[in-house]
Design a protein around this motif. Structure first.
Motif, PDB file in Angstrom:
ATOM      1  N   ARG A 552       0.945   8.992   2.761  1.00 26.69           N
ATOM      2  CA  ARG A 552       0.876   7.789   3.805  1.00 26.69           C
ATOM      3  C   ARG A 552       1.863   6.928   4.004  1.00 26.69           C
ATOM      4  N   ASP A 558       5.461   0.662   6.610  1.00 26.13           N
ATOM      5  CA  ASP A 558       4.933   1.094   5.201  1.00 26.13           C
ATOM      6  C   ASP A 558       6.290   0.745   4.209  1.00 26.13           C
ATOM      7  N   ASP A 626      -5.642   3.039   4.397  1.00 20.96           N
ATOM      8  CA  ASP A 626      -5.738   3.584   5.649  1.00 20.96           C
ATOM      9  C   ASP A 626      -6.338   2.877   6.552  1.00 20.96           C
ATOM     10  N   TYR A 629      -5.569  -0.843   7.410  1.00 22.69           N
ATOM     11  CA  TYR A 629      -4.151  -0.801   7.209  1.00 22.69           C
ATOM     12  C   TYR A 629      -3.618  -1.882   8.080  1.00 22.69           C
TER      13      TYR A 629
END
Length: 749
Positions: A552, A558, A626, A629
């Motif tokens: 991910r 990220d 996820d 997020y």
């Protein structure tokens, strides 16, 4: 103050206390279905779904199957004594490496086609790239000495904030240079494109399982981390001259851990568990090296007809309906290709005799003409496949006899069957099936979400709690401008509008109102006020702790957010770790708390009950990196800006007046700076993420995603701006949600 002795620094923990793992009956049914499925499905469950209790139960059962020693009674003294010397362990691993080296070197010397096949087979393991360290740093483990040492090496493996410099990127480049092109590991067809054998998928599943429960299996994490890096199977297979992480560096962590076990009450048991994990890695790498050898031998033994059969099998699922008017033997070609159980040998035998393979007057058969530029099948087969067909056509034209005795690829299947049976039969005694209890108070819920590995059945309640907080916080969309330290009033997003709002908050709310205090509260008051901040500080960075996980961590946002988390944890330097800093501050006030993961923390009396809601919200957000997020990005902006300005400066002034430790406050005032620090980075992260949304999905999608981000920011403001929330709720009908509890100063943190 409580009578307990508190949690001493440095944290010399070598393993967490063994405890039951609680799962719902529904998760048990789902986990059984996963483990009864194909190995590839187990791999996908562990990699793709990082938010469910089903995945955690699959992981627990997988670890029980692969690591029975972790669940068995302690072994003999001789077995544990053998694990006390890092040099002796290193010699054992080096001996195993030496034994495997000739086989791996031999694989590099195979033909290029076979070598590429071997590399594709190894890729699912090669590209895990230290995933067992993904979650080793978490609220339940920080600020452990060994966890920080492991996290420091994890940060290095991740490229120290620049993934292009990390181990994973290095391996991708090596594979590409050797002609191996694969999709990203998180894509649904990765294992298919890698042609992963069942044993490969099962070995990879073990590493992923360990990455899901590292707090509960810390000795095993240490052992696996050392053994994989010291063996260096992937470096040997790739022919890499210099390992990314030197064996000496990995051994230093191993030696430090062994030293810690000498004074640990569970030290003997922890050493045995660590050693068992090392032995498992040696076994698995022997198994996989043998698989690669079997695979290479099988491929080298394929006849030209069998190679054609492999190409046909690869393309058959996509080809049948395109050839309804073509016949092959006594059947339509579409019937051949639509048959899931197609007899490849029979197909290739018929194909050899087909008119499409008969040489034309110009010497090229109709089939080869069809796959060249301008032909109806141009672009279907890659360069290598086209070359095989050309060689095959030439062999047919030369009258070479058929070799239709196709040997199936069974590389590793014997060992895979044994592991699959172990997984299906895995039933760890410490797994308890029960639905999550209702009516938990905040202390009880906090204890469970911090120790989520032992309480996965609480995940549904955690998600509901996070969603409820986020929904409640939206009331500030219309009233947030009245905040003292925040402004959560909603606005339509543009990069310029976001930066204007952030600038306004910084200057108007945080900096310009600052005036040095002319009166300093007495020592007891200062200590009490600090105690109201402490619970939030003890989980510093939690909201971002799962952002860098394998599968991910692919967007620029990220990488940027993971770097912020790494800073909060001191990048592996225990002295700079923010959890260490807050414990030092509390110790200077003679506040000695148990660790937040401990049962004793449920009974602590130094921190007020009304503060738990804020910390619960942080941890609950963190559990859903996820699906929540966007909200994490917005929350991150709020909390990083909160480290600046008047409030922080006033706290430093008060602490210094009473000779109390101000290190935590000073660290945040510096690292969160608005010029280039976390506060500015947090705004940049949002801009980066939404820029990707705009390019992929357009402006309308940007505004949808932005609304979720801003409610994450509002959820931070909702807990901080207690007085404002109370005023807004008081003016609304009685059915409005209750305001969060507050400390006496009217500020939640």
């Amino acid at each position: 103050m409580n009578a307990h002795t508190g949690f001493p620094l440095p944290d010399l923990t070598t393993s967490l206390p063994r405890a039951a793992f609680r799962f719902s009956p529904k998760a048990a049914e789902e986990a059984t279905a996963v483990l009864d499925a194909a190995p590839a499905d187990i791999f996908r469950q562990l990699l793709d779904d990082q938010e469910s209790e089903t995945t955690l139960l699959v992981a627990r059962r997988a670890l029980h199957a692969f690591l029975p020693t972790a669940d068995a009674e302690a072994g003999t003294d001789a077995a544990t004594d053998a694990a006390t010397d890092a040099d002796a362990i290193a010699a054992r691993v080096r001996q195993a490496r030496t034994a495997l080296e000739p086989a791996l070197a031999g694989l590099r010397e195979r033909g290029s086609e076979t070598y590429r096949l071997v590399l594709r087979q190894r890729a699912p393991l090669m590209l895990l790239a230290g995933c067992w360290l993904d979650n080793v740093s978490q609220t339940a483990t920080q600020p452990s000495v060994i966890v920080n040492r492991l996290f420091g090496q994890y940060f290095f493996l991740q490229g120290e904030g620049t993934p292009e410099r990390g181990l994973l990127a290095r391996r991708w480049r090596a594979l590409i240079e050797l002609g191996v092109h694969l999709p990203e590991i998180e894509t649904v067809d990765f294992l298919k494109e890698a042609e992963a054998r069942p044993l490969t998928a099962l070995h990879a599943s073990f590493h992923l399982a360990l990455s899901r429960l590292p707090a509960s299996f810390l000795p095993e994490v240490v052992g696996v981390h050392y053994a994989v890096n010291a063996l260096g199977i992937d470096d040997l297979l790739l022919g890499t001259d210099t390992p990314f992480l030197a064996e000496a560096e990995a051994r230093a962590v191993l030696a430090e851990y062994l030293g810690l076990t000498e004074s640990s009450p569970t030290g003997a048991r922890d050493r045995q568990r660590m050693t068992a994990a090392i032995e498992l890695v040696l076994r698995l790498e022997r198994e996989h090296t043998a698989l690669l050898g079997e695979l290479a031998d099988w491929h080298d033994g394929l006849s030209l007809d069998a190679k054609v059969g492999r190409i046909v099998a690869r393309h058959a699922p996509y080809a049948g309906r395109q050839h309804r008017s073509v016949r092959l033997g006594d059947r339509r070609l579409s019937d051949w290709l639509d048959d899931e159980n197609m007899d490849l040998a029979a197909f290739v035998g018929q194909f050899r005799e087909a008119r499409q393979m008969k040489p034309a007057r110009e010497g090229v058969c109709r089939f080869l003409r069809s796959i060249k530029f301008g032909g109806p099948m141009f672009g279907i087969f890659d360069e290598h496949e086209a070359a095989v067909f050309t060689q095959w056509a030439q062999a047919i034209a030369a009258g070479e006899p058929a070799d239709l005795d196709f040997r199936p690829n069974t590389a590793g299947d014997g060992q895979a069957l044994a592991w699959a049976q172990a997984l299906r039969g895995s039933d760890p005694a410490d797994t308890v099936l029960a639905d999550a209890p209702s009516g938990l108070d905040d202390r009880q819920l906090f204890h469970r979400v911090v120790n989520i590995e032992q309480f996965p059945h609480i995940l549904g309640a955690a998600r509901d709690r996070a969603e409820a907080n986020l929904t409640d916080a939206e009331l500030l969309f219309a009233h947030g401008s009245g905040g003292t330290l925040t402004d959560a009033e909603y606005f339509d997003y543009t990069p310029e509008a976001l930066m204007a709002r952030v600038d306004a908050i910084y200057w108007d709310k945080l900096v310009d109102p600052y005036q040095p205090l002319t009166e300093i509260p007495d020592r007891d008051t200062v200590i009490f006020e600090q105690s109201t901040f402490a619970l939030g500080s003890l989980i510093d960075g939690t909201w971002a702790q799962r952002i860098g996980n394998l599968g991910r961590n692919h967007r620029q946002s990220d990488h940027m957010l993971f770097s912020i988390y790494a800073d909060e944890m001191g990048r592996g330097d225990l002295d700079k770790n923010h959890i260490t800093l807050i414990h030092q501050v509390l110790a200077s006030m003679d506040i000695h708390l148990p660790h937040i993961r401990q049962d004793e923390f449920l009974e602590q009396g130094d921190l007020p009950d009304g503060l738990y809601g804020f910390s619960i919200h942080q941890v609950c957000l963190a559990l859903f990196p996820d699906t929540l997020y966007n909200e994490i990005l917005g929350y991150n902006l709020g909390i990083e800006m909160f480290g600046l300005g008047a409030m922080r400066l006033h706290e430093i002034q008060k602490l210094r007046r009473h000779n109390l430790d101000a290190g935590y406050e000073q660290a945040h005032l510096s690292i969160d700076n608005f010029s280039a620090g976390h506060a500015r980075q947090s705004a940049d992260i949002i801009v980066s993420y939404l820029d990707g949304v705009r390019r992929n999905s357009g402006e309308e999608a940007v505004q949808r995603e932005w609304r979720r981000i801003w409610r994450g920011y509002a959820s931070f403001a909702y807990f901080v701006e207690h007085k404002l929330v109370g005023q807004v709720l008081a003016a609304q009908p009685a059915a409005a949600p209750a305001a969060p509890a507050a400390d006496d100063a009217g500020l939640l943190i």
